[in-house]
Write a protein that holds these residues in place. Structure first.
Motif, PDB file in Angstrom:
ATOM      1  N   ARG A  98      37.648  42.103  41.984  1.00  0.00           N
ATOM      2  CA  ARG A  98      36.918  41.083  42.729  1.00  0.00           C
ATOM      3  C   ARG A  98      36.228  40.093  41.788  1.00  0.00           C
ATOM      4  NH1 ARG A  98      31.923  41.574  44.085  1.00  0.00           N
ATOM      5  NH2 ARG A  98      31.990  43.839  43.837  1.00  0.00           N
ATOM      6  N   ILE A  99      35.697  40.604  40.659  1.00  0.00           N
ATOM      7  CA  ILE A  99      34.985  39.686  39.752  1.00  0.00           C
ATOM      8  C   ILE A  99      35.910  39.026  38.724  1.00  0.00           C
ATOM      9  CG2 ILE A  99      32.747  40.864  39.972  1.00  0.00           C
ATOM     10  CD1 ILE A  99      33.319  41.992  37.121  1.00  0.00           C
ATOM     11  N   ALA A 100      37.125  39.584  38.544  1.00  0.00           N
ATOM     12  CA  ALA A 100      38.016  39.052  37.497  1.00  0.00           C
ATOM     13  C   ALA A 100      38.269  37.540  37.631  1.00  0.00           C
ATOM     14  CB  ALA A 100      39.335  39.822  37.488  1.00  0.00           C
ATOM     15  N   PRO A 101      38.483  37.012  38.866  1.00  0.00           N
ATOM     16  CA  PRO A 101      38.772  35.571  38.974  1.00  0.00           C
ATOM     17  C   PRO A 101      37.645  34.689  38.420  1.00  0.00           C
ATOM     18  CG  PRO A 101      39.278  36.672  41.034  1.00  0.00           C
ATOM     19  CD  PRO A 101      38.585  37.680  40.168  1.00  0.00           C
ATOM     20  N   ASP A 102      36.418  35.205  38.345  1.00  0.00           N
ATOM     21  CA  ASP A 102      35.313  34.425  37.767  1.00  0.00           C
ATOM     22  C   ASP A 102      35.545  34.155  36.287  1.00  0.00           C
ATOM     23  OD1 ASP A 102      34.167  34.559  40.210  1.00  0.00           O
ATOM     24  OD2 ASP A 102      32.724  36.143  39.691  1.00  0.00           O
ATOM     25  N   PHE A 103      36.276  35.063  35.621  1.00  0.00           N
ATOM     26  CA  PHE A 103      36.490  34.912  34.184  1.00  0.00           C
ATOM     27  C   PHE A 103      37.779  34.172  33.877  1.00  0.00           C
ATOM     28  CE2 PHE A 103      33.806  38.603  34.741  1.00  0.00           C
ATOM     29  CZ  PHE A 103      32.822  38.393  33.784  1.00  0.00           C
ATOM     30  N   TYR A 104      38.709  34.240  34.807  1.00  0.00           N
ATOM     31  CA  TYR A 104      40.029  33.675  34.542  1.00  0.00           C
ATOM     32  C   TYR A 104      40.360  32.620  35.599  1.00  0.00           C
ATOM     33  CZ  TYR A 104      40.155  37.891  31.728  1.00  0.00           C
ATOM     34  OH  TYR A 104      39.839  38.880  30.836  1.00  0.00           O
ATOM     35  N   PRO A 105      40.210  31.331  35.224  1.00  0.00           N
ATOM     36  CA  PRO A 105      40.402  30.255  36.208  1.00  0.00           C
ATOM     37  C   PRO A 105      41.812  30.184  36.785  1.00  0.00           C
ATOM     38  CG  PRO A 105      39.899  29.377  33.999  1.00  0.00           C
ATOM     39  CD  PRO A 105      39.771  30.851  33.910  1.00  0.00           C
ATOM     40  N   LYS A 106      42.801  30.733  36.071  1.00  0.00           N
ATOM     41  CA  LYS A 106      44.178  30.654  36.584  1.00  0.00           C
ATOM     42  C   LYS A 106      44.591  31.925  37.317  1.00  0.00           C
ATOM     43  CE  LYS A 106      45.790  27.448  33.035  1.00  0.00           C
ATOM     44  NZ  LYS A 106      46.713  27.232  31.918  1.00  0.00           N
ATOM     45  N   TRP A 107      43.626  32.729  37.720  1.00  0.00           N
ATOM     46  CA  TRP A 107      43.858  34.038  38.355  1.00  0.00           C
ATOM     47  C   TRP A 107      44.956  33.966  39.424  1.00  0.00           C
ATOM     48  CZ3 TRP A 107      42.835  38.765  37.021  1.00  0.00           C
ATOM     49  CH2 TRP A 107      42.911  39.791  37.963  1.00  0.00           C
ATOM     50  N   ASP A 108      45.876  34.924  39.354  1.00  0.00           N
ATOM     51  CA  ASP A 108      47.043  34.957  40.235  1.00  0.00           C
ATOM     52  C   ASP A 108      46.886  36.122  41.214  1.00  0.00           C
ATOM     53  OD1 ASP A 108      49.529  35.182  41.405  1.00  0.00           O
ATOM     54  OD2 ASP A 108      50.633  35.447  39.519  1.00  0.00           O
ATOM     55  N   ALA A 109      46.299  35.815  42.378  1.00  0.00           N
ATOM     56  CA  ALA A 109      45.962  36.873  43.333  1.00  0.00           C
ATOM     57  C   ALA A 109      47.205  37.573  43.889  1.00  0.00           C
ATOM     58  CB  ALA A 109      45.130  36.297  44.479  1.00  0.00           C
ATOM     59  N   ALA A 110      48.277  36.805  44.105  1.00  0.00           N
ATOM     60  CA  ALA A 110      49.482  37.391  44.705  1.00  0.00           C
ATOM     61  C   ALA A 110      50.084  38.454  43.787  1.00  0.00           C
ATOM     62  CB  ALA A 110      50.506  36.294  44.994  1.00  0.00           C
ATOM     63  N   THR A 111      50.214  38.094  42.510  1.00  0.00           N
ATOM     64  CA  THR A 111      50.762  39.043  41.541  1.00  0.00           C
ATOM     65  C   THR A 111      49.876  40.278  41.462  1.00  0.00           C
ATOM     66  OG1 THR A 111      51.854  37.362  40.222  1.00  0.00           O
ATOM     67  CG2 THR A 111      51.268  39.383  39.081  1.00  0.00           C
ATOM     68  N   THR A 112      48.569  40.052  41.441  1.00  0.00           N
ATOM     69  CA  THR A 112      47.630  41.152  41.311  1.00  0.00           C
ATOM     70  C   THR A 112      47.790  42.155  42.454  1.00  0.00           C
ATOM     71  OG1 THR A 112      46.144  39.483  40.463  1.00  0.00           O
ATOM     72  CG2 THR A 112      45.219  41.639  40.854  1.00  0.00           C
TER      73      THR A 112
END
Lengths: 296, 118
Positions: A98-112
């Motif tokens: 849940r917090i990872a996208p705060d650190f990584y602006p290109k966060w890929d939710a679908a892959t995750t």
């Protein structure tokens, strides 16, 4: 401009132990690089320095030609999940994600989401209680999910069974294919991971023993075997092909050396009753690790 | 000569060429993209790209901009011709060499070749 990540005169010492010794290297942007070498040769230290988890004793790290620290946004372009990554004691798998996208602006939710499912990661389990393999799976989810411009994978398969490793390789290629980026991966499963790589760096005792495109590196590794006396004579006459490792069996010997051989050299080897076979990349890495040879 | 594995891109190019020769990919059919091949075989996309480019250079595939790679109209013909040209060096020469090593006469070799044919 050199796109990618470069280290210039990078040295790291702990007390009087030199882990990295005046390293000069460039990892070109947009490629998957294999960082290979025996334990204790500085692979993890190099990744820690490049991702700024630790600081060099001397030398510098350049990201796309710019020195670290000039721009605070540089940190967001990096992802290095350490092999022994520490997490908040209270965090469950789902909290970390849940917090990872705060650190990584290109966060890929679908892959995750797909990866969590494929690795059967239990979202409600406290990270501290995960098995070794599950921790590796979580690190892979974070690293691939980050889609960071520079992603570091440090022996990402620890504790993963062969099926999960296959899943990882497939997802790595899928994610990289969808968005090419610079990926630097250390591994001891050299032959298993080799097809994934485009470039290969071999470290030995804190120095670069070899940097080459995969196919060149694979063509370098040769074994010569045959009667010991004629093998030794051939090696003496061909100093360009050093003996990296050597084993004897009765009156015969087998030597790992560096190729490629010219047509004339192949002919003289076969005249001397020597058999020339190619060796896997893993064999080359092992031989370089046992010989302190540096490929110019 | 060095025995040993050939580069992955050569293996992959040959596998696709085999598929073209037997009609799995007939003329004008689209072959998988670089990324599809890479994900399927778990190989670096650059390696998969090299395999496709090798087939383009050999005239077996044609690029259609923005669409992908397609089997050239004369690809099966080209492949058959090339393999016929290589047939003697690839298959007959090693057969002769091994037969000589084992002391098999040409007459015996002929008999062996005829055996399964009748």
């Amino acid at each position: 401009m050199t796109a990618g990540i470069s280290v210039i005169g990078l040295t790291k010492t702990y007390g009087d132990h030199t882990v990295l010794d005046d390293l000069h290297l460039t990892f070109a942007a947009g490629k998957i690089h294999g960082l290979l070498g025996a334990n204790g040769t500085g692979k993890t230290t190099l990744m820690s320095l490049m991702s700024r988890h630790t600081f060099p004793t001397r030398g510098s790290v350049l990201l796309d030609d710019r020195e670290f620290g000039e721009d605070p946004r540089q940190a967001q372009r990096l992802c290095f999940v350490r092999e022994n990554q520490l997490y908040n004691d209270a965090f469950k798998v789902r909290d970390v994600l849940r917090i990872a996208p705060d650190f990584y602006p290109k966060w890929d939710a679908a892959t995750t989401t797909r990866l969590v499912d494929r690795f059967r990661l239990p979202p409600a389990t406290v990270v501290k209680k995960l098995s070794r393999g599950q921790r590796s799976a979580l690190a892979i989810v974070l690293a691939l999910g980050s889609r960071a411009d520079f992603t570091f994978l440090d022996e990402p398969y620890l504790g993963l069974d062969p099926g999960a490793r296959e899943t990882f390789y497939e997802e790595l290629i899928r994610s990289y294919g969808a968005q090419p980026r610079t990926i630097i991966m250390s591994t001891h499963l050299v032959d298993e991971a080799a097809p994934l790589l485009e470039e290969v760096v071999v470290l030995n005792q804190g120095r670069v023993a070899l940097q080459a495109p995969l196919e060149e590196a694979e063509a370098l590794a040769l074994t010569l075997s045959g009667p010991t006396t004629s093998l030794d004579r051939w090696l003496q006459e061909h100093p360009d092909h050093p003996s990296l490792t050597r084993r004897t069996l009765g009156p015969t010997a087998t030597v790992t050396t560096l190729g490629p051989l010219s047509d004339a050299e192949s002919a003289s080897a076969s005249q001397a009753q020597l058999r020339v076979t190619s060796t896997s990349l893993q064999g080359l890495v092992a031989a370089l690790g046992n010989s302190n040879h540096e490929v110019a | 000569m060095i025995d040993g594995p050939r580069p992955i891109f050569v293996e992959l190019a040959d596998a696709i060429a085999d598929d073209i020769l037997v009609g799995t990919y007939p003329p004008d059919a689209q072959v998988p993209s670089t990324n599809e091949l890479a994900a399927h075989h778990r190989i670096n996309p650059a390696t998969a790209g090299k395999a496709l480019n090798r087939l383009v250079d050999e005239g077996l595939l044609v690029k259609r901009r923005g669409l992908g790679m397609f089997v050239a109209d004369n690809a099966p013909e080209l492949l058959r011709k090339r393999r016929l040209d290589d047939f003697e060096a690839q298959f007959i020469a090693p057969l002769r060499t091994e037969a000589q090593r084992l002391g098999i006469s040409y007459a015996e070799l002929h008999a062996l070749l005829d055996k399964d044919h009748s």
